[in-house]
Design a protein around this motif. Structure first.
Motif, PDB file in Angstrom:
ATOM      1  N   GLY A   9      95.018 -49.017  68.315  1.00  0.00           N
ATOM      2  CA  GLY A   9      94.920 -49.496  66.950  1.00  0.00           C
ATOM      3  C   GLY A   9      96.263 -49.425  66.242  1.00  0.00           C
ATOM      4  O   GLY A   9      97.237 -48.876  66.756  1.00  0.00           O
ATOM      5  N   GLY A  10      96.305 -49.986  65.039  1.00  0.00           N
ATOM      6  CA  GLY A  10      97.539 -49.954  64.273  1.00  0.00           C
ATOM      7  C   GLY A  10      97.520 -50.960  63.155  1.00  0.00           C
ATOM      8  O   GLY A  10      96.465 -51.503  62.801  1.00  0.00           O
ATOM      9  N   LEU A  11      98.703 -51.196  62.611  1.00  0.00           N
ATOM     10  CA  LEU A  11      98.892 -52.137  61.508  1.00  0.00           C
ATOM     11  C   LEU A  11      99.527 -53.408  62.044  1.00  0.00           C
ATOM     12  O   LEU A  11     100.544 -53.348  62.750  1.00  0.00           O
ATOM     13  N   VAL A  12      98.940 -54.543  61.713  1.00  0.00           N
ATOM     14  CA  VAL A  12      99.454 -55.821  62.183  1.00  0.00           C
ATOM     15  C   VAL A  12      99.298 -56.851  61.073  1.00  0.00           C
ATOM     16  O   VAL A  12      98.386 -56.739  60.238  1.00  0.00           O
ATOM     17  N   HIS A  13     100.178 -57.832  61.059  1.00  0.00           N
ATOM     18  CA  HIS A  13     100.069 -58.910  60.084  1.00  0.00           C
ATOM     19  C   HIS A  13      98.987 -59.891  60.502  1.00  0.00           C
ATOM     20  O   HIS A  13      98.680 -60.033  61.699  1.00  0.00           O
ATOM     21  N   ALA A  14      98.441 -60.596  59.543  1.00  0.00           N
ATOM     22  CA  ALA A  14      97.453 -61.634  59.843  1.00  0.00           C
ATOM     23  C   ALA A  14      98.040 -62.619  60.850  1.00  0.00           C
ATOM     24  O   ALA A  14      99.212 -63.015  60.745  1.00  0.00           O
ATOM     25  N   GLY A  15      97.219 -63.004  61.823  1.00  0.00           N
ATOM     26  CA  GLY A  15      97.680 -63.884  62.882  1.00  0.00           C
ATOM     27  C   GLY A  15      98.197 -63.160  64.103  1.00  0.00           C
ATOM     28  O   GLY A  15      98.403 -63.769  65.158  1.00  0.00           O
ATOM     29  N   GLY A  16      98.400 -61.866  63.978  1.00  0.00           N
ATOM     30  CA  GLY A  16      98.919 -61.073  65.080  1.00  0.00           C
ATOM     31  C   GLY A  16      97.840 -60.650  66.060  1.00  0.00           C
ATOM     32  O   GLY A  16      96.671 -61.038  65.932  1.00  0.00           O
ATOM     33  N   SER A  17      98.254 -59.845  67.033  1.00  0.00           N
ATOM     34  CA  SER A  17      97.358 -59.413  68.104  1.00  0.00           C
ATOM     35  C   SER A  17      97.452 -57.916  68.317  1.00  0.00           C
ATOM     36  O   SER A  17      98.500 -57.294  68.061  1.00  0.00           O
ATOM     37  N   LEU A  18      96.368 -57.361  68.797  1.00  0.00           N
ATOM     38  CA  LEU A  18      96.323 -55.971  69.249  1.00  0.00           C
ATOM     39  C   LEU A  18      95.418 -55.912  70.464  1.00  0.00           C
ATOM     40  O   LEU A  18      94.479 -56.706  70.589  1.00  0.00           O
ATOM     41  N   ARG A  19      95.687 -54.946  71.337  1.00  0.00           N
ATOM     42  CA  ARG A  19      94.780 -54.678  72.435  1.00  0.00           C
ATOM     43  C   ARG A  19      94.326 -53.234  72.353  1.00  0.00           C
ATOM     44  O   ARG A  19      95.137 -52.310  72.444  1.00  0.00           O
ATOM     45  N   LEU A  20      93.038 -53.068  72.201  1.00  0.00           N
ATOM     46  CA  LEU A  20      92.439 -51.736  72.190  1.00  0.00           C
ATOM     47  C   LEU A  20      92.041 -51.350  73.610  1.00  0.00           C
ATOM     48  O   LEU A  20      91.608 -52.192  74.381  1.00  0.00           O
ATOM     49  N   SER A  21      92.176 -50.066  73.897  1.00  0.00           N
ATOM     50  CA  SER A  21      91.744 -49.520  75.177  1.00  0.00           C
ATOM     51  C   SER A  21      90.784 -48.368  74.925  1.00  0.00           C
ATOM     52  O   SER A  21      90.872 -47.684  73.905  1.00  0.00           O
ATOM     53  N   CYS A  22      89.900 -48.168  75.871  1.00  0.00           N
ATOM     54  CA  CYS A  22      88.959 -47.058  75.802  1.00  0.00           C
ATOM     55  C   CYS A  22      88.810 -46.497  77.207  1.00  0.00           C
ATOM     56  O   CYS A  22      88.319 -47.199  78.092  1.00  0.00           O
ATOM     57  N   VAL A  23      89.239 -45.263  77.381  1.00  0.00           N
ATOM     58  CA  VAL A  23      89.158 -44.609  78.678  1.00  0.00           C
ATOM     59  C   VAL A  23      87.955 -43.680  78.691  1.00  0.00           C
ATOM     60  O   VAL A  23      87.781 -42.860  77.786  1.00  0.00           O
ATOM     61  N   ALA A  24      87.150 -43.824  79.718  1.00  0.00           N
ATOM     62  CA  ALA A  24      85.935 -43.020  79.843  1.00  0.00           C
ATOM     63  C   ALA A  24      86.081 -41.968  80.928  1.00  0.00           C
ATOM     64  O   ALA A  24      86.782 -42.160  81.923  1.00  0.00           O
ATOM     65  N   SER A  25      85.406 -40.851  80.743  1.00  0.00           N
ATOM     66  CA  SER A  25      85.369 -39.807  81.754  1.00  0.00           C
ATOM     67  C   SER A  25      84.040 -39.087  81.660  1.00  0.00           C
ATOM     68  O   SER A  25      83.349 -39.172  80.648  1.00  0.00           O
ATOM     69  N   GLY A  26      83.678 -38.414  82.746  1.00  0.00           N
ATOM     70  CA  GLY A  26      82.482 -37.594  82.724  1.00  0.00           C
ATOM     71  C   GLY A  26      81.333 -38.098  83.558  1.00  0.00           C
ATOM     72  O   GLY A  26      80.439 -37.323  83.905  1.00  0.00           O
ATOM     73  N   ARG A  27      81.319 -39.415  83.866  1.00  0.00           N
ATOM     74  CA  ARG A  27      80.321 -39.930  84.783  1.00  0.00           C
ATOM     75  C   ARG A  27      80.805 -41.265  85.322  1.00  0.00           C
ATOM     76  O   ARG A  27      81.840 -41.765  84.912  1.00  0.00           O
ATOM     77  N   THR A  28      80.054 -41.857  86.229  1.00  0.00           N
ATOM     78  CA  THR A  28      80.515 -43.053  86.939  1.00  0.00           C
ATOM     79  C   THR A  28      80.564 -44.242  85.990  1.00  0.00           C
ATOM     80  O   THR A  28      79.541 -44.838  85.640  1.00  0.00           O
ATOM     81  N   PHE A  29      81.767 -44.592  85.591  1.00  0.00           N
ATOM     82  CA  PHE A  29      81.995 -45.641  84.588  1.00  0.00           C
ATOM     83  C   PHE A  29      81.357 -46.963  84.982  1.00  0.00           C
ATOM     84  O   PHE A  29      80.773 -47.651  84.140  1.00  0.00           O
ATOM     85  N   SER A  30      81.445 -47.311  86.252  1.00  0.00           N
ATOM     86  CA  SER A  30      80.994 -48.630  86.696  1.00  0.00           C
ATOM     87  C   SER A  30      79.481 -48.781  86.678  1.00  0.00           C
ATOM     88  O   SER A  30      78.967 -49.862  86.948  1.00  0.00           O
ATOM     89  N   ASN A  31      78.759 -47.730  86.354  1.00  0.00           N
ATOM     90  CA  ASN A  31      77.298 -47.828  86.276  1.00  0.00           C
ATOM     91  C   ASN A  31      76.794 -48.272  84.911  1.00  0.00           C
ATOM     92  O   ASN A  31      75.586 -48.515  84.758  1.00  0.00           O
ATOM     93  N   TYR A  32      77.706 -48.382  83.931  1.00  0.00           N
ATOM     94  CA  TYR A  32      77.273 -48.532  82.551  1.00  0.00           C
ATOM     95  C   TYR A  32      77.917 -49.720  81.863  1.00  0.00           C
ATOM     96  O   TYR A  32      79.057 -50.091  82.132  1.00  0.00           O
ATOM     97  N   ALA A  33      77.137 -50.302  80.951  1.00  0.00           N
ATOM     98  CA  ALA A  33      77.676 -51.321  80.055  1.00  0.00           C
ATOM     99  C   ALA A  33      78.528 -50.655  78.984  1.00  0.00           C
ATOM    100  O   ALA A  33      78.349 -49.469  78.678  1.00  0.00           O
ATOM    101  N   MET A  34      79.437 -51.440  78.422  1.00  0.00           N
ATOM    102  CA  MET A  34      80.302 -50.929  77.363  1.00  0.00           C
ATOM    103  C   MET A  34      80.275 -51.875  76.173  1.00  0.00           C
ATOM    104  O   MET A  34      80.208 -53.092  76.334  1.00  0.00           O
ATOM    105  N   GLY A  35      80.350 -51.313  74.997  1.00  0.00           N
ATOM    106  CA  GLY A  35      80.362 -52.112  73.786  1.00  0.00           C
ATOM    107  C   GLY A  35      81.501 -51.718  72.864  1.00  0.00           C
ATOM    108  O   GLY A  35      82.024 -50.604  72.949  1.00  0.00           O
ATOM    109  N   TRP A  36      81.873 -52.662  72.023  1.00  0.00           N
ATOM    110  CA  TRP A  36      82.822 -52.391  70.928  1.00  0.00           C
ATOM    111  C   TRP A  36      82.112 -52.671  69.604  1.00  0.00           C
ATOM    112  O   TRP A  36      81.464 -53.708  69.446  1.00  0.00           O
ATOM    113  N   PHE A  37      82.270 -51.753  68.685  1.00  0.00           N
ATOM    114  CA  PHE A  37      81.710 -51.879  67.347  1.00  0.00           C
ATOM    115  C   PHE A  37      82.819 -51.582  66.344  1.00  0.00           C
ATOM    116  O   PHE A  37      83.861 -51.036  66.702  1.00  0.00           O
ATOM    117  N   ARG A  38      82.582 -51.932  65.091  1.00  0.00           N
ATOM    118  CA  ARG A  38      83.550 -51.601  64.051  1.00  0.00           C
ATOM    119  C   ARG A  38      82.806 -51.181  62.795  1.00  0.00           C
ATOM    120  O   ARG A  38      81.639 -51.528  62.603  1.00  0.00           O
TER     121      ARG A  38
END
Length: 122
Positions: A9-38
């Protein structure tokens, strides 16, 4: 113990881009769906995008279709949200979440990250 940690996350001007990442741990990641909310102050958490355990299919809120792309790398236990052509109204805290299926409701997800702030200036 499942942990989800967002970054990018961060500060960006209108029209710009950002890439969010989310790293998971604790169980088998590939077994689960993932969602983004705001969430913005005073409002409920709202759906942005989701991706199945395999990476396909994906689904998006209508307002971000064509501008945001959700993807995942199961080998890295990471889900991404590429956000292009950002608008001031996209300003929010963005959360990733893990669930058994690719839903659009926050109640369908069992684990949540701490959130990352995205601010888009006009």
């Amino acid at each position: 113990q499942v942990q989800l940690v967002e970054s990018g996350g961060g500060l960006v001007h209108a029209g710009g881009s950002l890439r969010l990442s989310c790293v998971a741990s604790g169980r088998t990641f590939s077994n689960y769906a993932m969602g983004w909310f705001r969430q913005v102050p005073g409002k409920e958490r709202s759906f942005v995008a989701a991706i199945s355990w395999s990476g396909f299919p994906t689904t998006y809120q209508d307002g971000v279709k064509g501008r945001f792309t959700v993807s995942r790398d199961n080998a890295k236990s990471t889900v991404y949200l590429q956000m292009n052509s950002l608008k001031p109204e996209n300003t929010a805290v963005y959360y990733c979440a893990e669930g058994l299926r690719m839903g659009r409701e926050a109640s369908e997800y069992n684990y949540w990250g701490q959130g990352t702030q995205v601010t888009v200036s006009s």
